[in-house]
Design an enzyme around this catalytic site. Structure first.
Site, PDB file in Angstrom:
ATOM      1  CG  ASP A 241    -127.462  59.217  42.522  1.00 12.90           C
ATOM      2  OD1 ASP A 241    -127.288  58.506  43.521  1.00 12.90           O
ATOM      3  OD2 ASP A 241    -127.938  60.369  42.569  1.00 12.90           O
TER       4      ASP A 241
ATOM      5  CG  ASP B 195    -132.003  59.891  47.206  1.00 10.76           C
ATOM      6  OD1 ASP B 195    -133.227  60.034  47.193  1.00 10.76           O
ATOM      7  OD2 ASP B 195    -131.422  59.027  47.892  1.00 10.76           O
TER       8      ASP B 195
END
Length: 218
Positions: A11, A13
């Site tokens: 991922d 953020d």
């Protein structure tokens, strides 16, 4: 030592990029711009990792969907005005270089838009580091498994040899839906108790812990 994983998917953020506080602030500012009650920090941070429209729907339940485009526009305005303030978590560049040196394929699966991810990658000088990327506006958003399935298909990686690393339950549900093992990090958006419910291989509270585990288990 033989590699356990061929493909490692991150991922963005809250996992690699220290942007949680900025995203929350921009979501709250966008709501205020439209005269709406801003979402709490807890509600705004919960939706990090989702595609923008899904995130707005969860952050501001009951809002007429006809107002989503205006709210999204104000969110993007605030985010891109301040994105230069954000950078990678300490230790992330070293972690990624080590994985690359061990010949893992590296990828990003994110709820960001293509424009948002590309600008972030340019800002931290990582446009050539990742072998593949998927964003929510070019495929299905999390926790739909499509972006992870597409990345596995792109590199010919089997689910059991693909590792998803993320900071939200959406990331871990994405991995579960795609049949892949996962690692959770707690320095991003979601509390560690909610992450443990998905039985990740590791719950890392900081980047050095994640880096050490990957060095011996990936």
């Amino acid at each position: 030592m033989p590699q356990r994983f061929d493909l490692i998917v991150f991922d963005w953020d809250g996992t690699l990029y220290d942007s949680t506080a900025l995203i929350v602030r921009c979501m709250q500012a966008a709501a205020a711009d439209l005269g709406l009650e801003p979402p709490s920090r807890e509600r705004a941070s919960y939706v990090i990792g989702m595609g923008l429209i899904d995130a707005l729907a969860h952050a501001l339940p009951g809002l007429d969907p006809s107002r989503y485009p205006a709210l999204g526009q104000r969110y993007r305005h605030h985010y891109f005005a301040s994105a230069h303030e954000v950078t990678l978590f300490d230790g992330v560049p070293e972690l990624l270089r080590e994985l690359k040196a061990r010949h893992h394929w590296l990828a990003v699966a994110t709820g960001k838009s293509r424009r948002g991810l590309d600008e972030a990658l340019r800002a931290v000088d990582m446009t050539t580091l990742f072998d593949g990327t998927r964003t929510a506006d070019e495929t299905a958003g999390k926790p739909d498994p499509r972006m992870l399935l597409e990345l596995m298909r792109e590199f010919g990686a089997e689910p059991e040899r693909t590792l998803m690393i993320g900071d939200t339950t959406h990331d871990l549900q994405l991995a579960r839906n795609a049949g892949c093992p996962a690692v959770a990090v707690t320095y991003g958006a979601h509390e560690h108790e909610s992450l443990r419910d998905f039985a990740p291989l590791l719950v890392a509270h900081d980047v050095p812990t994640l880096r050490e585990w990957l060095a011996t288990h990936a």
